[in-house]
Design an enzyme around this catalytic site. Structure first.
Site, mmCIF file in Angstrom:
data_model
loop_
_atom_site.group_PDB
_atom_site.id
_atom_site.type_symbol
_atom_site.label_atom_id
_atom_site.label_comp_id
_atom_site.label_asym_id
_atom_site.label_seq_id
_atom_site.Cartn_x
_atom_site.Cartn_y
_atom_site.Cartn_z
ATOM 1 N N HIS A 37 -39.719 -5.111 -8.731
ATOM 2 C CA HIS A 37 -38.759 -4.987 -7.629
ATOM 3 C C HIS A 37 -37.410 -4.484 -8.147
ATOM 4 O O HIS A 37 -36.763 -3.657 -7.512
ATOM 5 C CB HIS A 37 -38.544 -6.331 -6.932
ATOM 6 C CG HIS A 37 -39.736 -6.852 -6.202
ATOM 7 N ND1 HIS A 37 -40.395 -7.981 -6.608
ATOM 8 C CD2 HIS A 37 -40.378 -6.413 -5.093
ATOM 9 C CE1 HIS A 37 -41.389 -8.229 -5.768
ATOM 10 N NE2 HIS A 37 -41.412 -7.286 -4.849
ATOM 11 N N SER A 185 -46.632 -8.594 -9.868
ATOM 12 C CA SER A 185 -46.786 -9.041 -8.493
ATOM 13 C C SER A 185 -46.167 -10.426 -8.365
ATOM 14 O O SER A 185 -46.232 -11.228 -9.302
ATOM 15 C CB SER A 185 -48.273 -9.106 -8.127
ATOM 16 O OG SER A 185 -48.439 -9.733 -6.874
#
Length: 191
Positions: A37, A185
């Site tokens: 991210h 993830s």
């Protein structure tokens, strides 16, 4: 970095920045931010003056037997990760803001969503398409950054953008991996 909780305020902020001639980029997430991210947020900052990171765990993309209630959450960590990587705003709506009482609209994109993961997660991609459309309407970005990790989802986002004429530049960034090669993830915390 400022936290925004309502769609109306987010739209106003974005519109004002665009009136000033600034490009707005969005990085849609469900939170529990990690290095993948962070890379997306940094990429967004390279492409636009204003970066909005969204943080919304979308119940509409979880089946009843899936992990919505257990999905990892850490707002303080997310705030620090988004802020330190260049995000200007953290769009943090609650469920009632995104899906008010009486909300009954779902976006369905055929063909792309039926094979592969779609066979095993009925309704998942309808939930993804619906929430992404709502986030696009809330943030009104020029650019949207997604990770390549979920190839089928990236195809869905491109099709959604094209078919509904959002006119957003969709950027698919490379997958960031753990040292052992596993794609990063938020759910890796379960391992």
């Amino acid at each position: 970095m400022k936290i925004i909780k309502t769609i109306k305020e987010m739209q106003l902020i974005s519109d004002n920045h665009k009136i000033e001639g600034k490009k707005v980029a969005v990085v849609p997430t469900m939170g529990f931010l990690h290095s993948g991210h962070a890379t997306l947020i940094s990429k967004a900052k390279q492409l636009a003056e204003i970066v909005v990171t969204t943080l919304f765990v979308n119940p509409k993309q979880f089946a009843p037997h899936e992990d919505f209630e257990k999905y990892p959450r850490d707002l303080e960590r997310d705030f620090q990760t988004a802020s330190s990587n260049g995000s200007d705003y953290l769009f943090l709506p609650d469920i009632r803001e995104m899906y008010p009482i009486g909300f009954h609209t779902t976006i369905q994109i055929n063909d792309i969503t039926e094979p592969f993961e779609g066979q095993f997660r009925p309704g998942h991609f309808d939930g993804v398409a619906t929430v992404v459309a709502k986030l696009f309407n809330a943030v009104r970005p020029n650019i949207a950054i997604f990770g390549q990790k979920d190839y089928q989802q990236s195809l869905l986002i491109k099709k959604l953008n094209h078919d509904l004429n959002f006119g957003i530049d969709i950027v698919i960034a490379p997958t960031i991996r753990e040292a052992d090669g596993l794609a990063m993830s938020s759910r890796n915390t379960y391992l």
